[in-house]
Scaffold this motif. Sequence first.
Motif, PDB file in Angstrom:
ATOM      1  N   SER A  49      42.731  40.806  30.052  1.00 55.31           N
ATOM      2  CA  SER A  49      43.878  40.342  30.814  1.00 55.31           C
ATOM      3  C   SER A  49      45.134  41.176  30.553  1.00 55.31           C
ATOM      4  N   PRO A  50      45.382  42.180  31.391  1.00 58.54           N
ATOM      5  CA  PRO A  50      46.621  42.965  31.221  1.00 58.54           C
ATOM      6  C   PRO A  50      47.836  42.150  31.668  1.00 58.54           C
ATOM      7  N   SER A  51      49.006  42.584  31.242  1.00 59.19           N
ATOM      8  CA  SER A  51      50.267  41.940  31.623  1.00 59.19           C
ATOM      9  C   SER A  51      51.102  42.882  32.471  1.00 59.19           C
ATOM     10  N   VAL A  52      51.992  42.300  33.257  1.00 64.46           N
ATOM     11  CA  VAL A  52      52.854  43.087  34.143  1.00 64.46           C
ATOM     12  C   VAL A  52      53.843  43.919  33.331  1.00 64.46           C
ATOM     13  N   LYS A  53      54.517  43.320  32.372  1.00 61.65           N
ATOM     14  CA  LYS A  53      55.486  44.007  31.493  1.00 61.65           C
ATOM     15  C   LYS A  53      56.529  44.804  32.274  1.00 61.65           C
ATOM     16  N   GLY A  54      56.989  44.263  33.407  1.00 61.99           N
ATOM     17  CA  GLY A  54      58.024  44.930  34.188  1.00 61.99           C
ATOM     18  C   GLY A  54      57.552  46.107  35.018  1.00 61.99           C
ATOM     19  N   ARG A  55      56.258  46.375  35.024  1.00 61.66           N
ATOM     20  CA  ARG A  55      55.715  47.529  35.746  1.00 61.66           C
ATOM     21  C   ARG A  55      55.424  47.190  37.213  1.00 61.66           C
ATOM     22  N   THR A  56      55.356  48.222  38.035  1.00 62.82           N
ATOM     23  CA  THR A  56      54.881  48.070  39.403  1.00 62.82           C
ATOM     24  C   THR A  56      53.365  48.133  39.341  1.00 62.82           C
ATOM     25  N   TRP A  58      50.680  46.975  41.951  1.00 63.39           N
ATOM     26  CA  TRP A  58      49.863  47.363  43.114  1.00 63.39           C
ATOM     27  C   TRP A  58      50.371  48.643  43.752  1.00 63.39           C
ATOM     28  N   GLY A  59      49.467  49.605  43.848  1.00 68.05           N
ATOM     29  CA  GLY A  59      49.802  50.904  44.412  1.00 68.05           C
ATOM     30  C   GLY A  59      50.364  51.871  43.385  1.00 68.05           C
ATOM     31  N   ASP A  60      50.526  51.439  42.141  1.00 67.30           N
ATOM     32  CA  ASP A  60      51.061  52.294  41.083  1.00 67.30           C
ATOM     33  C   ASP A  60      50.151  52.221  39.855  1.00 67.30           C
ATOM     34  N   LEU A  61      50.360  51.221  38.981  1.00 67.49           N
ATOM     35  CA  LEU A  61      49.478  51.071  37.819  1.00 67.49           C
ATOM     36  C   LEU A  61      48.026  50.914  38.282  1.00 67.49           C
ATOM     37  N   VAL A  62      47.822  50.099  39.299  1.00 69.59           N
ATOM     38  CA  VAL A  62      46.513  49.950  39.942  1.00 69.59           C
ATOM     39  C   VAL A  62      46.634  50.611  41.311  1.00 69.59           C
ATOM     40  N   PRO A  63      46.112  51.828  41.446  1.00 68.19           N
ATOM     41  CA  PRO A  63      46.263  52.555  42.708  1.00 68.19           C
ATOM     42  C   PRO A  63      45.522  51.885  43.865  1.00 68.19           C
ATOM     43  N   TYR A  64      46.059  52.056  45.054  1.00 65.99           N
ATOM     44  CA  TYR A  64      45.356  51.603  46.253  1.00 65.99           C
ATOM     45  C   TYR A  64      44.191  52.548  46.548  1.00 65.99           C
ATOM     46  N   ASP A  65      43.165  51.975  47.150  1.00 69.80           N
ATOM     47  CA  ASP A  65      42.023  52.726  47.683  1.00 69.80           C
ATOM     48  C   ASP A  65      41.200  53.456  46.619  1.00 69.80           C
ATOM     49  N   LYS A  66      41.235  52.971  45.370  1.00 71.30           N
ATOM     50  CA  LYS A  66      40.407  53.523  44.298  1.00 71.30           C
ATOM     51  C   LYS A  66      39.707  52.375  43.578  1.00 71.30           C
ATOM     52  N   GLU A 143      52.327  36.642  35.053  1.00 68.77           N
ATOM     53  CA  GLU A 143      52.569  37.780  34.161  1.00 68.77           C
ATOM     54  C   GLU A 143      51.262  38.417  33.703  1.00 68.77           C
ATOM     55  N   SER A 144      50.269  37.592  33.383  1.00 64.78           N
ATOM     56  CA  SER A 144      48.967  38.093  32.923  1.00 64.78           C
ATOM     57  C   SER A 144      47.915  37.856  33.993  1.00 64.78           C
ATOM     58  N   GLU A 160      50.428  39.351  38.958  1.00 58.79           N
ATOM     59  CA  GLU A 160      51.716  39.694  39.514  1.00 58.79           C
ATOM     60  C   GLU A 160      51.989  38.656  40.600  1.00 58.79           C
ATOM     61  N   LYS A 161      52.252  39.001  41.817  1.00 57.30           N
ATOM     62  CA  LYS A 161      52.496  38.017  42.880  1.00 57.30           C
ATOM     63  C   LYS A 161      51.396  38.084  43.937  1.00 57.30           C
ATOM     64  N   LEU A 162      50.148  38.267  43.464  1.00 56.13           N
ATOM     65  CA  LEU A 162      49.032  38.465  44.389  1.00 56.13           C
ATOM     66  C   LEU A 162      47.849  37.600  43.975  1.00 56.13           C
ATOM     67  N   LYS A 163      47.103  37.159  44.970  1.00 52.24           N
ATOM     68  CA  LYS A 163      45.896  36.368  44.744  1.00 52.24           C
ATOM     69  C   LYS A 163      44.785  36.922  45.636  1.00 52.24           C
ATOM     70  N   VAL A 164      43.603  37.074  45.044  1.00 53.89           N
ATOM     71  CA  VAL A 164      42.415  37.518  45.786  1.00 53.89           C
ATOM     72  C   VAL A 164      41.312  36.505  45.488  1.00 53.89           C
ATOM     73  N   SER A 165      40.630  36.020  46.533  1.00 54.30           N
ATOM     74  CA  SER A 165      39.627  34.975  46.352  1.00 54.30           C
ATOM     75  C   SER A 165      38.353  35.283  47.122  1.00 54.30           C
ATOM     76  N   PHE A 166      37.249  34.681  46.634  1.00 54.51           N
ATOM     77  CA  PHE A 166      35.981  34.710  47.370  1.00 54.51           C
ATOM     78  C   PHE A 166      35.153  33.502  46.977  1.00 54.51           C
ATOM     79  N   ASP A 167      34.203  33.150  47.843  1.00 53.95           N
ATOM     80  CA  ASP A 167      33.414  31.933  47.646  1.00 53.95           C
ATOM     81  C   ASP A 167      32.036  32.197  47.105  1.00 53.95           C
ATOM     82  N   VAL A 168      31.621  31.337  46.168  1.00 55.74           N
ATOM     83  CA  VAL A 168      30.283  31.340  45.603  1.00 55.74           C
ATOM     84  C   VAL A 168      29.673  29.985  45.910  1.00 55.74           C
TER      85      VAL A 168
END
Length: 171
Positions: A49-56, A58-66, A143-144, A160-168
């Motif tokens: 579980s990483p933390s945001v720690k003031g970082r950007t 999506w698209g930065d620490l975690v790049p898009y499309d990779k 934060e985490s 951060e301010k994002l949620k991703v979900s899927f059903d099982v």
Amino acid sequence: MRTVRNTFYLALSFIMASHFVNAQEKRASPPANVKATINGTDIIINYSSPSVKGRTIWGDLVPYDKVWRTGANEATTIEFSKDVKVEGKSVKAGKYALFTVPGKDKWKVILNAVPDQWGAYNYDASKDIFSFETKPKSDKMSESLKFGVSDKGTVTMNWEKLKVSFDVKQG
């Protein structure tokens, strides 16, 4: 003189080993897990579980499309005690690596047959069981990174301010 030197090196080795053990226990992105039982099927998610720690994030620490390990350190894993359907697709009971490919408007979620790997550095698409797309949603600040499983079998990742979900569902 030799005894003093040997004692010094032994003490130094002990101090270094103690430091290494403490460093392992205090990871910047600590290990976490979620366990849920839905209609008699156990679902277990292990992740770091990483933390945001003031970082950007999506698209930065975690790049898009990779391909992303969907956490930190080792690849995140998801395990099913019985056959299930993930987003309508049949999945055999077992343990899988859970990778994602974040995008601005959609994410690709991947179940991979090689659960025990470090990050996504040796990710091999030929070992994918299957993948599907989902849309990220805005959410309250987390934060985490956290995973959860609802009573109905919806797996959710919040960070951060994002949620991703899927059903099982029952297989």
